[in-house]
Write a protein that holds these residues in place. Structure first.
Motif, PDB file in Angstrom:
ATOM      1  N   MET A   1       0.821  -1.210   0.000  1.00 34.04           N
ATOM      2  CA  MET A   1       0.000   0.000   0.000  1.00 34.04           C
ATOM      3  C   MET A   1       0.859   1.266   0.000  1.00 34.04           C
ATOM      4  O   MET A   1       0.593   2.223   0.728  1.00 34.04           O
ATOM      5  CB  MET A   1      -0.986  -0.007   1.173  1.00 34.04           C
ATOM      6  CG  MET A   1      -1.956  -1.180   1.127  1.00 34.04           C
ATOM      7  SD  MET A   1      -2.996  -1.376   2.577  1.00 34.04           S
ATOM      8  CE  MET A   1      -4.037   0.068   2.455  1.00 34.04           C
TER       9      MET A   1
ATOM     10  N   SER B   1       1.833   4.657  -1.127  1.00 34.51           N
ATOM     11  CA  SER B   1       1.016   5.728  -1.694  1.00 34.51           C
ATOM     12  C   SER B   1       1.824   7.014  -1.700  1.00 34.51           C
ATOM     13  O   SER B   1       2.045   7.630  -0.655  1.00 34.51           O
ATOM     14  CB  SER B   1      -0.270   5.913  -0.875  1.00 34.51           C
ATOM     15  OG  SER B   1      -1.037   6.992  -1.363  1.00 34.51           O
ATOM     16  N   GLN B   2       2.292   7.428  -2.873  1.00 34.38           N
ATOM     17  CA  GLN B   2       3.128   8.622  -2.980  1.00 34.38           C
ATOM     18  C   GLN B   2       2.246   9.859  -3.150  1.00 34.38           C
ATOM     19  O   GLN B   2       2.132  10.454  -4.219  1.00 34.38           O
ATOM     20  CB  GLN B   2       4.107   8.462  -4.142  1.00 34.38           C
ATOM     21  CG  GLN B   2       5.139   7.370  -3.879  1.00 34.38           C
ATOM     22  CD  GLN B   2       6.097   7.185  -5.026  1.00 34.38           C
ATOM     23  OE1 GLN B   2       5.852   6.386  -5.930  1.00 34.38           O
ATOM     24  NE2 GLN B   2       7.205   7.916  -4.999  1.00 34.38           N
ATOM     25  N   ARG B   3       1.666  10.272  -2.038  1.00 35.98           N
ATOM     26  CA  ARG B   3       0.750  11.416  -2.027  1.00 35.98           C
ATOM     27  C   ARG B   3       1.438  12.719  -1.675  1.00 35.98           C
ATOM     28  O   ARG B   3       0.808  13.776  -1.657  1.00 35.98           O
ATOM     29  CB  ARG B   3      -0.388  11.152  -1.037  1.00 35.98           C
ATOM     30  CG  ARG B   3      -1.268   9.969  -1.430  1.00 35.98           C
ATOM     31  CD  ARG B   3      -2.323   9.698  -0.393  1.00 35.98           C
ATOM     32  NE  ARG B   3      -1.765   9.078   0.810  1.00 35.98           N
ATOM     33  CZ  ARG B   3      -2.458   8.846   1.923  1.00 35.98           C
ATOM     34  NH1 ARG B   3      -3.715   9.212   1.988  1.00 35.98           N
ATOM     35  NH2 ARG B   3      -1.880   8.253   2.956  1.00 35.98           N
TER      36      ARG B   3
ATOM     37  N   GLY C   1       5.263  10.083   0.828  1.00 40.04           N
ATOM     38  CA  GLY C   1       3.901   9.618   1.073  1.00 40.04           C
ATOM     39  C   GLY C   1       3.833   8.686   2.253  1.00 40.04           C
ATOM     40  O   GLY C   1       4.469   8.914   3.290  1.00 40.04           O
TER      41      GLY C   1
ATOM     42  N   ASP D   1      -6.172   4.826   4.470  1.00 38.88           N
ATOM     43  CA  ASP D   1      -7.166   4.425   3.477  1.00 38.88           C
ATOM     44  C   ASP D   1      -8.512   4.104   4.123  1.00 38.88           C
ATOM     45  O   ASP D   1      -9.538   4.101   3.447  1.00 38.88           O
ATOM     46  CB  ASP D   1      -6.665   3.209   2.690  1.00 38.88           C
ATOM     47  CG  ASP D   1      -5.501   3.557   1.781  1.00 38.88           C
ATOM     48  OD1 ASP D   1      -5.372   4.742   1.418  1.00 38.88           O
ATOM     49  OD2 ASP D   1      -4.709   2.668   1.439  1.00 38.88           O
TER      50      ASP D   1
END
Length: 435
Positions: A130, A132-134, A197, A305
């Motif tokens: 999981m 997630s490069q936010r 992220g 998430d």
């Protein structure tokens, strides 16, 4: 050392690897057959009498080290010893942030290596971690802080790392819900790293455990090290709650328990153990675009998430090996969150926990050989342990396999404290609890 049972032949290991590989086709097949074909993610073997490499600590760093020893350096007869179960330590007790927005040359290349490994981790270990490069946004509230962020951003770019300096309007476009006009903490801009992220902390250790197991590594749980057998300046093996285990080389990666484990070898480390608390709110609709840090206090927040706000702040400030914290820090962290975005005052706190931080004297890690032949150490990660999981594992594996430091970890030596070559990212001196 030759009495250990041999590993299965290569063709049997390859057959096992193929049988355990996840894929979309396999998911469909298992769905059509009642999901009866799934097996354990990794074996639960009894310890062999001896190994070539024994890694003490079944957290992210230890498992990653074993994985890269087997995969990148083609080493065999490897074991990982975990005193509890996989994911029971700090690996399941952090705030999931991954980033490489560092200033100093002793840190930035290493954390960028880690970031690059994060970007390919799921494909490499064939597991959904999981990732997630936010992005991560560090807010600035004074002119001096903005100048410091400009310097850090330039240092990042000189090392080939992405960095953007945002003005007030740029921050408002990303996060309009922040308290921009607080009289004490006005938001003047921020430093953004878009490639940063989060990753699912326990999925990371599960992925590395599964990947290492597929490569023949023995993962031995409920196996606490109780002593080290050392003769003539060389380690011969480990006394454990599951018997003596011989080893040619021993690597220790046990985070906040570093001082206790290395004391078994008669070593005193330049490390203190402190408690760091983390928190999760009730589930909310999507709100936080990435990771945001408060520049006027120690507060950082992201959103999982599942919708919970995941946040934390300062360590509790006293030495402890307990995985719990106290209420004054809870109050301080919540005050920081309220100052940054008062709206979260309506959210309910769902749970909190504590992890044990191995705080080094300069706030930076140690990956090095010890004076005892065959004994190696990986620790002193302070707040940076989770984000460094990938690079730490690769660099520690390189050290164990070659007896030389990885180029990106060459500054992370014990002797830097003797030589005055500290890697003091925050510039607060030799006081571990301030890092």
């Amino acid at each position: 050392m030759d009495i250990a049972a041999p590993l299965p032949p290569p063709h049997e290991r390859q057959k096992r690897q193929a049988a355990l590989r996840y894929s979309g086709f396999r998911i469909i097949r298992e769905a059509l057959t009642g999901h009866k074909g799934w097996g354990p993610a990794w074996r639960d073997p009894a310890p062999r009498p001896a190994y070539d490499y024994v890694i003490v600590g079944g957290g992210g760093h230890g498992l990653a080290t074993a994985y890269y020893l087997a995969k990148t350096y083609a080493k065999a007869r490897i074991a990982v010893l975990e005193k509890g179960w996989i994911g029971s330590g700090n690996a399941g007790r952090n705030t999931t942030i991954i980033r490489s927005n560092y200033l100093l040359d002793g840190n930035e290349p290493f954390y960028e290596l880690s970031m690059q490994l994060w970007e390919g981790l799921e494909q490499d270990v064939n597991y959904n971690a999981m990732v997630s490069q936010r992005g991560i946004l560090n807010l600035c509230h004074t002119d001096g802080q903005r100048d410091a962020y400009r310097r850090r951003g330039n240092a990042m770019r000189l090392n080939g790392v992405d960095a953007e300096l945002l003005d007030r309007d740029g921050v408002r476009a990303m996060a309009p819900f922040l308290n921009f006009d607080d009289a004490r903490f006005p938001i003047k801009g921020g430093l953004l790293q878009r490639r940063a992220g989060t990753a699912r902390h326990d999925a990371v250790v599960w992925g590395y455990a599964r990947g290492a197991d597929r490569l023949g590594v023995d993962i031995i749980q409920n196996c606490e090290v109780t002593g080290m057998r050392i003769e003539g300046g060389r380690i011969l093996g480990l006394d454990t709650t599951r018997g003596f285990i011989g080893a040619q080389k021993v690597g220790v990666a046990v985070a906040g328990n570093s001082s206790r484990v290395m004391a078994l070898a008669g070593m005193r480390l330049p490390i203190e153990s402190h408690v760091l608390q983390a928190f999760v709110s009730e589930g909310l609709k999507p709100l936080i675009p990435g990771v945001i840090t408060f520049g006027a206090g120690h507060f950082y927040v992201s959103q999982s998430d599942k919708g919970g706000l995941v946040f934390g702040g300062d360590i509790d400030g006293y030495n402890s090996y307990a995985q719990r914290g106290n209420l004054p820090v809870v109050e301080d962290v919540c005050e920081g969150g309220m100052a940054l975005m008062p709206m979260i005052g309506r959210a309910r706190l769902l749970r909190m926990w504590g992890g044990i931080m191995d705080m080094s004297m300069d706030g930076s890690p140690i990956i090095d050989r010890t004076d005892i032949d065959g004994l190696y150490f990986n620790g002193g990660w302070c707040y940076g342990g989770f984000k460094a999981t990938t690079g730490s594992g690769l660099c520690f594996a390189h050290l164990l396999a070659t007896d030389s430091p990885h180029p990106t970890a060459a500054a992370m030596r014990f002797d830097r404290f003797q030589k005055g070559l500290m890697i003091d990212e925050k510039g607060v001196g030799n006081q571990p609890n301030l890092h």
